[in-house]
Write an enzyme that holds these catalytic residues in place. Structure first.
Site, short mmCIF file in Angstrom:
data_model
loop_
_atom_site.label_atom_id
_atom_site.label_comp_id
_atom_site.label_asym_id
_atom_site.label_seq_id
_atom_site.Cartn_x
_atom_site.Cartn_y
_atom_site.Cartn_z
N SER A 101 1.84 -3.95 -13.18
CA SER A 101 0.46 -3.88 -13.51
C SER A 101 0.23 -4.85 -14.87
O SER A 101 0.62 -5.86 -15.11
CB SER A 101 0.11 -2.48 -13.68
OG SER A 101 -1.59 -2.39 -13.82
N ASP A 245 -1.46 -7.18 -11.71
CA ASP A 245 -1.61 -7.21 -10.45
C ASP A 245 -3.22 -7.18 -9.61
O ASP A 245 -3.34 -6.58 -8.81
CB ASP A 245 -0.86 -5.75 -9.81
CG ASP A 245 -1.53 -4.48 -10.47
OD1 ASP A 245 -2.31 -4.55 -11.38
OD2 ASP A 245 -1.25 -3.45 -10.03
#
Length: 449
Positions: A101, A245
């Protein structure tokens, strides 16, 4: 690594903490647990962000999944919400996203999705974790051989299927809106430009040339300075920043001022209420949400439901209460009418749609909520100190003392990160100097103890 799954999947420094062996075991366990009731050969999708370690971990996951007789469909570099959407569209039994992330390049992670497109509940993650950490020999008893081993194929249509999905959520031409997109050199780099140009907006791209090592590096939703400057320099109507992401989105108005997740939630909730599409007149937020959001909601007659930090807990509350919007200050916004998880590019597209439909500038929309000053300090901890800071009386007594000093004009929240080896000290209040002083004192005490 300690416990395998945090608030957003398994995560650690790639190869040394999140090892290839662990990834292979997760692949085996996920295939066995998520497809155990299948009456067919299980099919599992795998997507990844742009990190250099993604290919290695993907290979290990594929080996694990196929070794127990499940097939893999590789989606390539793609946003996390694309995996969540495509696992349902393609009738797969599970989905895997390889990403850490917003974290820096040395980290990587593994997020799992059920065939419904939702992240796994705790009990299912615990079952997978138990096999990986405690019973790997049980998995080895179920290895396939000969013609029973799984196959690996590649899907060429994944990007376009996701792009079309996001574009369908917008029902107005965005012509006249000039948007700057900061793709964090991550997953958004493969589709953001096509989405927003396709919707009619004029697009300026920054940080959209990933090389495997530059993901989230001084860019994206965790480093907003470059976007703020680019918006002003290019005279843009608005700027959007995604994380590695692309499941988060933060915005910048035409003056280069930040519009964080709380303000986006306020803008969306107010618009949805006016359109009579705000389910049960409620928005779901976390304990980290700004006090200003709660004041906004009260003034607008909008109900708030509050959860602990983590978009999975926001989603659980939304499903439980029948709500259709929720999210976090960090930019995880869940629009449940269109997506099963946070979707940065969809969030950005919906924000531009509100601008187009209301005819208001980004700064005008953001003025619906006034943010209280917040100070956040991250204290690094080692793995052996996790779960211990709140058992130290000197620390808990100090936090209580400073809370009493703030009275009703602020609050203190100290919590361990679910995704990084950190204790986060957050203080909110009207006097910036005072809350900064208190935050540093508590952080230094945690470090010392």
């Amino acid at each position: 690594m300690g416990r395998l799954f945090g608030t957003d999947g398994a995560r650690g420094v790639a190869i040394t903490e999140l090892t290839c062996e662990t990834a292979m075991k997760i692949g085996k366990a996920a295939a066995l647990v998520l497809a155990k009731d299948c009456d067919h050969r299980p099919k599992i999708l795998i997507g990844k962000d742009t990190r250099i370690s993604g290919d290695i971990l993907e290979a290990a996951l594929c080996a694990g999944i196929c070794s127990v007789g499940a097939d893999v469909v590789k989606l390539g570099v793609i946003p996390t919400p694309a995996v969540a959407m495509l696992v349902k569209k393609y009738n797969a039994d599970a989905g895997v996203m390889i990403s850490a992330s917003h974290n820096s390049v040395e980290f990587n992670g593994i997020k799992l999705f059920a065939g419904t497109g939702f992240k796994l509940p705790d009990d299912v993650e615990n079952e997978i974790e138990k096999l990986v950490l405690d019973k790997p020999e049980e998995m080895d008893k179920q290895l396939s051989e000969g013609t029973e081993v799984g196959r690996i194929t590649y899907c060429k249509d994944a990007e376009w299927d996701y792009i079309r999905h996001v574009m369908k959520t917008v029902d107005i031409d965005l012509k006249g809106i000039k948007v700057c997109l900061d793709c964090a050199n991550g997953s958004a780099s493969v589709c953001a430009e096509r989405i927003f140009k396709g919707l009619g907006a004029s697009v300026v791209m920054i940080n959209s040339e990933p090389d495997g090592t530059n993901i989230n590096k001084e860019c994206g939703s965790t480093h907003m300075e470059a976007l703020k400057k680019a918006v002003v320099d290019n005279k843009c109507s608005v700027g959007l920043a995604f994380d590695g992401d692309a499941d988060r989105c933060l915005a910048v108005d035409e003056n280069g001022e930040l519009i964080d997740g709380d303000k986006l939630l306020a803008i969306f909730s107010k618009f949805m209420k006016a359109q009579k599409t705000l389910n049960n007149n409620c928005c779901v937020v976390t304990v980290m949400s700004n006090l200003g959001f709660f004041k906004f909601a009260k003034a607008e007659g909008i109900v708030t439901a509050t959860t602990k930090v983590g978009d999975r807990y926001v989603l659980e509350e939304m499903l439980k209460g029948g709500y259709n919007i929720g999210g976090e200050q960090s930019g995880h916004i869940i629009l449940l009418d269109h997506a099963n998880t946070g979707d940065g590019e969809m969030t950005g597209a919906m924000f531009l749609q509100i601008m187009a439909k209301t005819g208001k500038k980004a700064s005008e929309l953001a003025s619906c909520m006034e943010s209280y000053p917040q100070v956040l300090i991250n204290v690094k901890i080692t793995a052996d100190k996790k779960g211990k800071w709140d058992k130290v009386p000197e620390i808990t007594d100090a936090i209580k003392m400073y809370e009493e000093k703030l009275g009703g004009e602020g609050r203190i929240l100290v919590r361990e990160s679910g995704t990084e080896p950190l204790v986060r000290v957050m203080i909110e209040g009207k006097k910036t100097g005072l809350i900064t002083d208190y935050a540093h004192r508590i952080a230094e005490l945690i470090e010392k103890m």
